[in-house]
Scaffold this active site. Structure first.
Site, PDB file in Angstrom:
ATOM      1  N   HIS A 109       1.567  10.942  -2.076  1.00 48.37           N
ATOM      2  CA  HIS A 109       0.304  10.716  -1.384  1.00 48.37           C
ATOM      3  C   HIS A 109      -0.455  12.031  -1.415  1.00 48.37           C
ATOM      4  O   HIS A 109      -0.097  12.976  -0.711  1.00 48.37           O
ATOM      5  CB  HIS A 109       0.560  10.250   0.050  1.00 48.37           C
ATOM      6  CG  HIS A 109      -0.645   9.671   0.701  1.00 48.37           C
ATOM      7  ND1 HIS A 109      -0.755   9.490   2.057  1.00 48.37           N
ATOM      8  CD2 HIS A 109      -1.820   9.219   0.181  1.00 48.37           C
ATOM      9  CE1 HIS A 109      -1.927   8.956   2.350  1.00 48.37           C
ATOM     10  NE2 HIS A 109      -2.588   8.787   1.222  1.00 48.37           N
ATOM     11  N   HIS A 153       0.858  -1.186   0.000  1.00 49.76           N
ATOM     12  CA  HIS A 153       0.000   0.000   0.000  1.00 49.76           C
ATOM     13  C   HIS A 153       0.894   1.235   0.000  1.00 49.76           C
ATOM     14  O   HIS A 153       1.848   1.318   0.769  1.00 49.76           O
ATOM     15  CB  HIS A 153      -0.898  -0.001   1.238  1.00 49.76           C
ATOM     16  CG  HIS A 153      -1.700   1.250   1.408  1.00 49.76           C
ATOM     17  ND1 HIS A 153      -1.403   2.215   2.342  1.00 49.76           N
ATOM     18  CD2 HIS A 153      -2.794   1.702   0.741  1.00 49.76           C
ATOM     19  CE1 HIS A 153      -2.284   3.199   2.268  1.00 49.76           C
ATOM     20  NE2 HIS A 153      -3.127   2.911   1.295  1.00 49.76           N
TER      21      HIS A 153
END
Length: 581
Positions: A164, A118
């Site tokens: 991110h 992830h």
């Protein structure tokens, strides 16, 4: 024998003797049974391998090879007790039966658990750490087969960054990440690498991604025939040394606004030095569930596919071999199975647990043909992880973990993927693939009869003396070790127990037996942790390992222990006997 000196206050010193390890009583008894006049011959050892180690296919040649490697040149006629003990505690007596790929690899990839990362580009926490290709390389070298990249326009809107989104993480160029994947995808496994893209790009930048991906991956990129959707996923064998792109069909670009780094809910970071205990999925925290039912991963947000394809560049759409997306509507719509098309669905850990309360069997049925990806909830800003058994027991193939973190949850992930030679693909047990009526579909929370009982005898441990400073665990005396022994699996099988604590001993000999009745051994992991008891502070970490029960070798085995980050210690091992009774 050697001596160690520890300071007590300022004026006094305590001296302890360190003695070499000695074979436990039961090992001596076994040696006496399978030897004559103090020597275990080839025939004796061959019988021991069959009777005790349950190696039915062992040959006299295997026994001779062990004698040759464990004995000195002067004693090639057999093993003396010390050599026999050395063999049992050595690297050539591992706990897993096979160190090569041995599962059927010709089924669709939906029939496998896949080692999944992830936010694979992050070096640390989810909010402010650096983005880099280095964590991607590290993950691939550990056998991870699914790499996730969040792709955004760079500050000039003329190139693509990986970061991110809506956080303070520093970006890394997409091209660096793609080149790293190309260079290291098959360092430890030949089985396919899936690159999941969380796409936040304009159509012109999507075209640029298509050029990059096509140029860098070249002929190893797997793409379906133009204009066709997959009716069934290919097999791992058919996709060997191939790279696969997975994302949702392109939708209209929406530019990101201001950075939003504040998340609701409690950060579920690790609570202790070695990590918080893995939560049971039947003891769900309702207050945490309310904070993040939608997660923060928009990889599979609802999308109007017809509208999205109007401006999407065809060369970008053609890259997508595994289509992701959530149909409009509730969870029942998401879990509908289309016989003419397979796809990937993503749910947060909280969404899965909420859905599993009512739709457990529908989830299992969905995963028999389609891919289900589970990702950490948004409040895990420290890159902590969750209980992977929740996803696996419902058939989820891609249980996505923050590989840069550490803790007990990650130990389970690492332990699971030691199976099947560490290739990153594990064939799901038949019980998760059984189709038919609802009564035939596996229910993870059902109370089932015991299939087998795992008996674990923890004899002793050694190696800390060589791998740690003599004051690492205690300034004033040798360590006081104990071992935690348990099972991670379906709720009815999950349990942890512990040995007694042995004081002032670098080579603890617990010699304790534990039994674990298992209803679903196909999904059970054996957990072993060593800690050093500390009366005034938190206990110190002394090593851990986690291994798939269904691949354990029976008999007396040497279990290497690992650090909190999953790195194997050079010398630290436990001597353990494994039996199925």
């Amino acid at each position: 024998m050697s001596k160690q000196t520890y300071k007590v206050c300022f004026c006094f010193r305590r001296r302890f003797r360190y003695t070499a390890s000695e074979a436990p009583r039961e090992i001596k008894t076994i040696f006496e049974k399978y030897s004559e006049n103090g020597v275990m011959t080839v025939d004796h050892l061959h019988r021991f391998l069959i009777d005790v180690q349950k190696q039915d296919k062992a040959t006299r040649e295997d026994a001779q090879s062990i004698i040759n490697s464990a004995s000195s040149l002067l004693h090639r006629n057999g093993l003396h007790l010390d050599a026999f003990f050395k063999y049992l505690f050595g690297d050539n007596n591992p706990p897993l039966a096979l160190h090569k790929v041995h599962h059927d690899m010709d089924a669709p990839i939906s029939h496998y658990f896949i080692f999944t990362g992830h936010n694979s580009y992050l070096t640390g926490n989810q909010l402010s750490s650096d983005c880099s290709e280095v964590p991607i390389i590290d993950a691939l070298k550990k056998g991870v087969r699914v790499i996730e990249l969040d792709i955004w326009p760079n500050s000039n809107k003329d190139d693509i960054d990986v970061l991110h989104g809506m956080t303070l993480t520093t970006p890394v160029g997409l091209i660096k990440c793609l080149k790293a994947i190309r260079a290291h995808a098959f360092d430890v496994s030949d089985y396919p690498v899936v690159v999941t893209l969380e796409d936040h790009l304009t159509p012109d930048l999507q075209s640029k991604v298509a050029e990059m991906v096509t140029e860098i991956f070249g002929e190893i990129l797997f793409t379906p025939p133009v204009g066709e959707s997959l009716k069934e996923f290919p097999s791992p064998n058919s996709l060997k040394r191939r790279i696969i792109i997975s994302t949702k069909p392109p939708k209209e670009y929406k530019e990101g606004k201001d950075v939003e780094v504040v998340q609701k809910g409690k950060d579920l970071g690790d609570e202790e030095v070695w990590g918080r205990e893995v939560p049971s999925f039947i003891q769900r925290n309702k207050s945490e569930a309310k904070d993040d039912l939608d997660g923060n991963d928009d990889d599979d947000d609802d999308d109007d596919e017809d509208k999205s394809k109007i401006n999407a560049p065809p060369q970008y759409k053609h890259l997508i071999a595994i289509h992701a997306g959530k149909p409009k509507g509730g969870i029942t719509e998401c879990l509908k199975v289309d016989p003419d098309k397979v796809r990937r669905l993503s749910l947060s850990e909280e969404q899965l647990e909420k859905a599993a309360e009512k739709y457990a069997k529908q989830i299992v049925r969905f995963t028999q043909h389609n891919l289900l990806r589970i990702y950490p909830k948004g409040t895990r800003v420290t890159s902590s992880n969750y209980n992977p058994l929740v996803g696996w027991s419902h058939g989820a193939q891609m249980v996505a973990f923050n590989m840069q973190g550490y803790g007990r949850s990650l130990w389970l992930m690492q332990g699971m993927f030691r199976a099947n030679g560490g290739c990153g693909y594990i064939k799901k047990p038949d019980l998760l693939l059984k189709s038919g009526s609802d009564s035939d579909i596996f229910d993870p929370k059902a109370t089932l009869p015991v299939k087998t009982t795992l008996r674990v005898t923890v004899y002793m441990g050694e190696g800390w003396y060589f791998d740690f400073r003599h004051t690492h665990f205690d300034q004033y005396s040798p360590p006081d070790f104990y071992t935690r022994v348990g099972i991670a699996g379906v709720p009815g099988d999950t349990v942890m127990k512990k040995t007694k604590t042995l004081e002032d001993n670098w080579i603890p000999a617990w010699d304790e037996v534990f039994e674990f009745p298992l209803t679903v051994p196909e999904l059970a992991l054996l957990r072993l942790e060593v800690h050093e008891y500390d009366m005034s502070e938190k206990d110190d970490f002394g090593g851990q390992t986690c291994l798939p029960v269904w691949e354990l070798s029976e008999g007396i085995r040497a279990f290497p222990l690992h650090s909190r980050k999953g790195e194997k210690y050079k010398s630290v091992k436990l001597l353990v006997k494994v039996e199925f009774v």
